[in-house]
Enzyme design. Structure first.
Site, PDB file in Angstrom:
ATOM      1  N   PHE A 133       6.041 -26.132  14.386  1.00  0.00           N
ATOM      2  CA  PHE A 133       6.122 -27.521  13.951  1.00  0.00           C
ATOM      3  C   PHE A 133       7.479 -27.922  14.262  1.00  0.00           C
ATOM      4  O   PHE A 133       8.485 -27.320  13.355  1.00  0.00           O
ATOM      5  CB  PHE A 133       5.542 -27.499  12.553  1.00  0.00           C
ATOM      6  CG  PHE A 133       5.323 -28.822  11.830  1.00  0.00           C
ATOM      7  CD1 PHE A 133       3.968 -29.359  12.244  1.00  0.00           C
ATOM      8  CD2 PHE A 133       6.170 -29.783  11.331  1.00  0.00           C
ATOM      9  CE1 PHE A 133       3.708 -30.570  11.720  1.00  0.00           C
ATOM     10  CE2 PHE A 133       5.789 -30.889  10.910  1.00  0.00           C
ATOM     11  CZ  PHE A 133       4.623 -31.393  11.235  1.00  0.00           C
ATOM     12  N   ALA A 134       7.543 -28.909  15.038  1.00  0.00           N
ATOM     13  CA  ALA A 134       9.103 -29.154  15.617  1.00  0.00           C
ATOM     14  C   ALA A 134       9.300 -30.759  15.439  1.00  0.00           C
ATOM     15  O   ALA A 134       9.133 -31.536  16.086  1.00  0.00           O
ATOM     16  CB  ALA A 134       9.201 -29.094  17.026  1.00  0.00           C
ATOM     17  N   ARG A 281      17.492   1.387 -17.035  1.00  0.00           N
ATOM     18  CA  ARG A 281      18.915   1.537 -16.915  1.00  0.00           C
ATOM     19  C   ARG A 281      19.189   1.278 -18.619  1.00  0.00           C
ATOM     20  O   ARG A 281      19.065  -0.052 -19.020  1.00  0.00           O
ATOM     21  CB  ARG A 281      19.511   0.263 -16.077  1.00  0.00           C
ATOM     22  CG  ARG A 281      21.036   0.278 -15.956  1.00  0.00           C
ATOM     23  CD  ARG A 281      21.477   1.295 -15.287  1.00  0.00           C
ATOM     24  NE  ARG A 281      22.920   0.979 -15.007  1.00  0.00           N
ATOM     25  CZ  ARG A 281      24.142   1.652 -15.729  1.00  0.00           C
ATOM     26  NH1 ARG A 281      23.550   2.100 -16.736  1.00  0.00           N
ATOM     27  NH2 ARG A 281      25.201   1.005 -15.342  1.00  0.00           N
ATOM     28  N   GLY A 353      23.162  -5.148 -11.377  1.00  0.00           N
ATOM     29  CA  GLY A 353      24.557  -4.878 -11.354  1.00  0.00           C
ATOM     30  C   GLY A 353      25.155  -4.522 -10.075  1.00  0.00           C
ATOM     31  O   GLY A 353      24.836  -5.108  -9.154  1.00  0.00           O
ATOM     32  N   GLY A 354      26.014  -3.509  -9.949  1.00  0.00           N
ATOM     33  CA  GLY A 354      26.525  -2.938  -8.805  1.00  0.00           C
ATOM     34  C   GLY A 354      25.529  -2.752  -7.563  1.00  0.00           C
ATOM     35  O   GLY A 354      25.995  -2.611  -6.343  1.00  0.00           O
ATOM     36  N   GLU A 377      11.383 -27.667   3.993  1.00  0.00           N
ATOM     37  CA  GLU A 377      10.259 -28.206   3.931  1.00  0.00           C
ATOM     38  C   GLU A 377      10.628 -29.203   2.671  1.00  0.00           C
ATOM     39  O   GLU A 377       9.514 -29.487   1.689  1.00  0.00           O
ATOM     40  CB  GLU A 377       9.076 -27.408   3.633  1.00  0.00           C
ATOM     41  CG  GLU A 377       8.532 -26.997   5.064  1.00  0.00           C
ATOM     42  CD  GLU A 377       6.975 -26.734   4.818  1.00  0.00           C
ATOM     43  OE1 GLU A 377       6.253 -27.305   4.311  1.00  0.00           O
ATOM     44  OE2 GLU A 377       6.562 -25.695   5.557  1.00  0.00           O
ATOM     45  N   SER A 380      15.263 -29.946  -2.721  1.00  0.00           N
ATOM     46  CA  SER A 380      14.979 -30.408  -4.212  1.00  0.00           C
ATOM     47  C   SER A 380      15.318 -31.622  -4.457  1.00  0.00           C
ATOM     48  O   SER A 380      14.704 -32.280  -5.413  1.00  0.00           O
ATOM     49  CB  SER A 380      15.741 -29.415  -5.066  1.00  0.00           C
ATOM     50  OG  SER A 380      14.967 -27.878  -5.154  1.00  0.00           O
TER      51      SER A 380
END
Length: 394
Positions: A133-134, A281, A353-354, A377, A380
């Protein structure tokens, strides 16, 4: 699912057929085969032809298309139930499903002549032909009416010139819904026309200029292409000459519901992954999820998830019932689900976390894939503008 049935009774349960659709898509997307294709796409960043071929065999590339054209003949609610399950496992794979169904396929099914539908839809349903769709251009994004690609009529041919940008899967597509200017833009008359262009390297004047090097959603391509005196026949017009905006706008309104459910699907995955990891964790002697501030954040995400999903269901139900108000509900759903997708994935990223710094972690992947959902599309901000305009006119 029925938001309100004929007897006036509220019923939020999926129908038996919808449960079967949900389970079949879930089983498919959880299979080892699909997991292998997802992993491959994340590595080579290429379009997943094997996945799409299998999806076609299961009827997923033309879900709402009339069976006479090879489609499954599902309703809007049925299709978005499936969409959530596609997005839960893979945002880019769900995008490929979406483009084939709710953009290219829907535009042809809704506005095409009998000859156009017969020519293209069966091949699209079978996965033998991919569509795109262009409308977007380098200088025309959210202001979708401001395109400068133009089409001029010469005898029984149209000649197109211009450039299209951010076109999902144009590199794989054999048919493109292309919008070109056929008259000057005026108030109430955008002056555009939609064309069905059989794109590819064999089309004189067509050039695939670029495949974007994306940072996320590996497995779908994002392309830029040029049209340099590309010639198409009169019967390539989709809809009516000068009424291209109707094709564009109505297709986006429909597809917006699918994008919203994509946001719901990835948000649900992010919440589930956060709970799963956070339950194992431990920090300060107890699982992360048992810390009140973490639990509260997850609770708020759950509320937002349920709210967004209900908006999506309502929009799809309204569309199925022929209620024009679905347009506003769809914008609400797109806004709510898009924002949620970004926030829930960010929550997941934070609480891993990491580990999130690793590109291979699920938290990192979800965060990258979800970040663009509030943007494409209809950003917001565009959805808020649509909602506000509707409120103020009443």
């Amino acid at each position: 699912m029925y938001i309100l049935n004929r007897g006036g009774k509220m019923d939020f349960a999926l129908t038996e057929d919808q449960r079967l659709i949900q389970e079949s898509v879930r089983d498919f997307m959880q299979s080892k085969e699909v997991a292998t294709w997802i992993k491959k796409a994340e590595t080579d960043k290429e379009f997943p032809h094997e996945f799409m071929k299998r999806a076609a065999g299961l009827g997923y590339l033309a879900m709402t298309i009339d069976p006479k054209y090879g489609g499954a003949g599902l309703g809007p609610l049925d299709a978005i139930v499936a969409m959530e399950e596609f997005a839960y496992r893979s945002v880019p794979f769900s995008l490929n499903i979406l483009v084939q169904n709710s953009l290219a396929g829907h535009a042809i099914a809704t506005f095409g002549t009998e000859e156009q539908k017969t020519k293209y839809l069966p091949k699209m349903a079978a996965g033998e032909l991919f569509g795109c769709f262009a409308n977007t251009e380098p200088d025309a994004g959210s202001d979708a009416k401001s395109i400068i690609t133009h089409a001029k009529k010469y005898a029984d041919k149209w000649v197109l010139n211009g450039k299209k940008r951010f076109c999902t899967n144009a590199s794989e597509a054999g048919i493109a819904v292309v919008f070109g200017r056929t008259a000057a833009r005026a108030r109430g008359a955008p002056g555009t026309t939609a064309f069905l262009v059989e794109i590819g390297s064999e089309l004189p004047g067509f050039s695939l200029d670029k495949k974007e090097e994306k940072v996320a959603q590996y497995g779908s391509t994002l392309c830029e292409f040029s049209l340099d005196d590309v010639m198409v026949a009169e019967d390539a017009v989709l809809g009516q000459v000068g009424r291209g905006w109707e094709v564009c706008d109505k297709t986006f309104r429909h597809s917006r519901i699918w994008i919203a459910m994509q946001g719901v699907g990835v948000a649900r995955r992010a919440i589930d992954e956060t709970i799963a990891y956070g339950s194992l964790r431990k920090t300060f002697g107890k699982p992360i999820v048992e810390h009140q501030h973490v639990a509260f954040e997850l609770a708020k995400a759950r509320v937002a998830l349920e709210s967004a999903r209900l908006l999506v269901f309502k929009a799809a139900w309204q569309e199925a019932e022929g209620d024009s108000e679905f347009v506003i509900t769809a914008s609400m759903a797109k806004y709510a689900a898009g924002e949620l997708a970004e926030k829930a994935s960010c929550l997941c990223y934070r609480y891993f976390g990491g580990l999130s710094i690793s590109s291979e972690s699920i938290s990192s992947k979800l965060h990258r894939d979800a970040a663009i959902i509030p943007v494409y599309e209809g950003a917001s901000e565009i959805q808020l503008a649509i909602i506000a305009k509707d409120m103020l006119k009443k």
